[in-house]
Design a protein around this motif. Sequence first.
Motif, PDB file in Angstrom:
ATOM      1  N   GLY A 598       0.808  -1.306  -0.189  1.00 22.31           N
ATOM      2  CA  GLY A 598       0.178  -0.276   0.155  1.00 22.31           C
ATOM      3  C   GLY A 598       1.180   1.292   0.080  1.00 22.31           C
ATOM      4  O   GLY A 598       0.803   2.761  -0.474  1.00 22.31           O
ATOM      5  N   ASP A 599       1.602   1.555   0.995  1.00 18.60           N
ATOM      6  CA  ASP A 599       2.828   2.295   0.379  1.00 18.60           C
ATOM      7  C   ASP A 599       2.970   2.383  -0.419  1.00 18.60           C
ATOM      8  O   ASP A 599       3.776   3.863  -0.713  1.00 18.60           O
ATOM      9  N   ARG A 600       3.986   1.308  -1.067  1.00 14.34           N
ATOM     10  CA  ARG A 600       4.450   1.733  -2.696  1.00 14.34           C
ATOM     11  C   ARG A 600       3.490   1.888  -3.880  1.00 14.34           C
ATOM     12  O   ARG A 600       3.840   3.295  -4.486  1.00 14.34           O
ATOM     13  N   VAL A 602      -0.450   2.950  -3.439  1.00 10.81           N
ATOM     14  CA  VAL A 602      -0.636   3.728  -3.123  1.00 10.81           C
ATOM     15  C   VAL A 602      -0.528   5.236  -2.683  1.00 10.81           C
ATOM     16  O   VAL A 602      -1.180   6.128  -3.219  1.00 10.81           O
ATOM     17  N   VAL A 603       0.422   5.069  -1.569  1.00  7.11           N
ATOM     18  CA  VAL A 603       1.268   6.371  -1.312  1.00  7.11           C
ATOM     19  C   VAL A 603       1.519   6.824  -1.673  1.00  7.11           C
ATOM     20  O   VAL A 603       2.081   8.317  -2.147  1.00  7.11           O
ATOM     21  N   ASP A 604       2.512   6.771  -2.319  1.00  6.87           N
ATOM     22  CA  ASP A 604       3.346   6.455  -3.071  1.00  6.87           C
ATOM     23  C   ASP A 604       2.998   6.789  -4.589  1.00  6.87           C
ATOM     24  O   ASP A 604       3.687   8.125  -4.778  1.00  6.87           O
ATOM     25  N   GLY A 606       0.234   7.885  -5.534  1.00  5.11           N
ATOM     26  CA  GLY A 606      -0.367   8.757  -5.678  1.00  5.11           C
ATOM     27  C   GLY A 606       0.279   9.933  -5.621  1.00  5.11           C
ATOM     28  O   GLY A 606       0.029  10.992  -6.079  1.00  5.11           O
ATOM     29  N   VAL A 607       1.066   9.962  -5.533  1.00  6.43           N
ATOM     30  CA  VAL A 607       2.277  12.150  -4.578  1.00  6.43           C
ATOM     31  C   VAL A 607       2.928  11.757  -6.390  1.00  6.43           C
ATOM     32  O   VAL A 607       2.879  11.873  -7.115  1.00  6.43           O
TER      33      VAL A 607
END
Length: 650
Positions: A598-600, A602-604, A606-607
Motif C-alpha cells: 500500500g505504501d509503494r 497507493v501512498v507513493d 498518489g504522490v
Amino acid sequence: MPDSAYLVPAFLLLGLPFLGFLAFWLGGRKLNKSAGYLGAALTFAGLVISILYAEPNTLHIIRFDWLVIGSLPIELSFRFDALTCVMLVVVHLVALLVQFYSVSYLHNDENLHRYFAFVQLFLFSMLGIVLSGSLLVMYIFWELVGLSSYLLIGFWYHKPRPVWAAQKAFVLNRIGDAALLTGILMLFYYIGSTDFEVLAVQTDSISSGILTSIGLCLFGGCMGKSAQFPLSGWLPDAMEGPTPVSALIHAATMVAAGIFLLARISFLLTFDARLVITIIGMITMLMGAVKAMNVWDIKRVLAYSTMSQLGLMVMAVGLGSWQTAFFHLTTHAFFKAGLFLSAGSVIHAVTPSENDPKFDPQDMRTMGGLRSALPVTFVCFVICASALAGLPFFSGFLSKDAIITEGFLWAAEYGILGYVFPIVIIFSAGLTAYYMTRQVWLVFFGEKRYQVSHAVHPHESPAIMYTPMILLAVLSLFTWFSWNPLDAASGWFLSFIGVTESEHLIWVPFVATSVTIVSIFLAYKQTTASNPFKIVSDQKELKQSFSWLNEFSNEKYFLAPFAYITNFSKLFEEKVIDAFVNFVTKASVVFAHFASWGDRNVVDGGVKLTVYSIRSAGQGVRNLQNGKIQSYFLVTVAGLFLLILWLVVI
C-alpha cells in the motif's frame, strides 16, 4: 533510648556482615587463612552491639522513605523489640561458633574466602529478616536468604550432588516465596501497608475469609523456608553442603525464619488459618520423625529431625501459642547446631586418610565404638541428643513441655477432637527419643565397624572444633532458661518475650518423660538383638518399612503432582501460548507486506501521479509559449470558446 539512637546499631548490624562479604569476595584466595577469623571478629562485634542495645521492654522503630507509588508512600522500617533481642543473640552466637569451627573443618579447601563471604552474606540477610519492621522489608531479605542458602549448599559446585541439592532448595523455596509475595500484595491492596504496627490496628477492616486467605499465603513462605509439607523435600538433600552450613542455616537460623515470620504475623491468623497450619505442622512432624528412624546417613537423621521439630513449632503457632514455638526455636537452635557440629566431628574422625571409594564416612553402619576415640564429641553429642529427645534437665524438655501444655489447654477449650494434636506431639516426642538413641548407639557403641577400612584412624577433633561443640552443649542445659527443670512457666524466657500469664499442668512433664523413657528402652532393647536396628538387613526390606509414609513425599507422591503441572504447563505453552505468539507473528508479517504494498502503490503512487499530472500540464503550457503567432491565436480562440461555453452553461 530514643528511636533515633538505634539508627547506628541498625547500620552496624547490617553493614558489618555486608562489608565482610564484599571484602572476602573481592580479596580472593589470599584471604583464605584469615577470612574465618576476620568473619568471626565481625560477628562478635555484632553480638556485642546486639547485647549493648538490648532493650526488650521498649519498642524502637526506625523508618526511611523509599519511594511513592501514586499517592502511596513506601517506607523501609526496622524494629527492635523482645523478639529482635533474642534472635540477634541466637543468630550471632551460632554464626560465631560455626565460623570458628569452619576454620579447622574446611582448612584444606582452596576457596575458603568464598565460603566465609557467603556466610557473611547469609548473616546480613538473616539479620535483615530479624530487624524488619514490615513484611515488604522482610521479603527483600527473605529472598537474599534464599540466595545465600543456594550459594552455601552448592559451595562445592564441582560436585553434581551439591549443585542438584542447591537447585532443588532454590526451586521449592520459590514456590513458598510466591505465596508469601501474594499475601503481601493482598495486604497492600486491602490495607495499603505491610508495616507490622499498621497491620496490628487495621486488620479488623478485612473480612474473615480474605484474612484467612492472606494468612495462608503468608504461611506459604514459612512452608518453603521452614521445610513444611509438601515443600519439605529440599531440607534432607541440603545436607550435601558442608556440615557447618547445615549447623548454621539448616538447623539454627535460616529454617527458623519461617517460625519467626509466623510469630510476627500471629495477630493476622484466623482460627481457620491456624487450624490448617496445625494440620500441616502435624504431618511434617510425623513424617520427619518416621523418616529419621529409617535412614543411615548421620546428617540426614538430623535433617529429618530438624524437619520434625520445625513441624512441632508450626503446630505450636497453630495452637495459638507463638511464644512457646519461639521458645522451642531458641532451644532447638543450640542443641541442633551442637548435634550437627558433633556429627561433623565424627565425619572428620572417620574420613579415610587415603581414598577409599567403598567407605562412606557419613554412613552410621560404618561407625560404632567411637566413644573412646572421641570422648569430647561423645559427651557433646549425648547432651545435645538428650535435649532433642526431651529428657528432663535439658532445655529441649522445657520447650517441648510448654508446647504440649498449650496443646492440652487448647484442646480443653475447643473440644475432644482437639486432644489429637497434643497426643500426637507426645507420640512424636517418643519417636524422637527412639531415633536419637538409635543414632547414639550406632555411632558411639557396639562393634567398631569402621575397621572394615584400614585407612580410617579415628581421632578427636582439634580444640578449635570441639570448643564450639562444648559451648553449644552447655547452652542445651535447662539452667539457661529456667531454674525449675520441670517447669518452663517459672523461667525467665517466656516472660521475656511477653507471656504475662502461663499455666502449667503438673502431670504433663511426667507423661512426656514416661513416653520418652519407654522409647529409649525400646531402642535399647534393639541394641541387644542379634542384628541391632537391622544393620545388615536387606535394603529392599528396609525400604518397605513405613513405605506408605516414606513414599508420601518422594517422587511418586510428592514430585508427581509437580511433574504433572510441569507437563501441563509445557503443553499449554506449546499449544496455546506459542501458537498464539506464532499466529500474531505471522499475521504481523502479512500485515507488514500489505502495508508495504500500500505504501509503494497507493501512498507513493498518489504522490507520483500528482507530480506527473502537474509536470505534464506544465509541459503542455510550455509548448504553447513558443513565440509563434499561430499558437497565440489558437490559445486566444480556445480561451474565448471556453469562456462563452461557461457563460452558457452557468
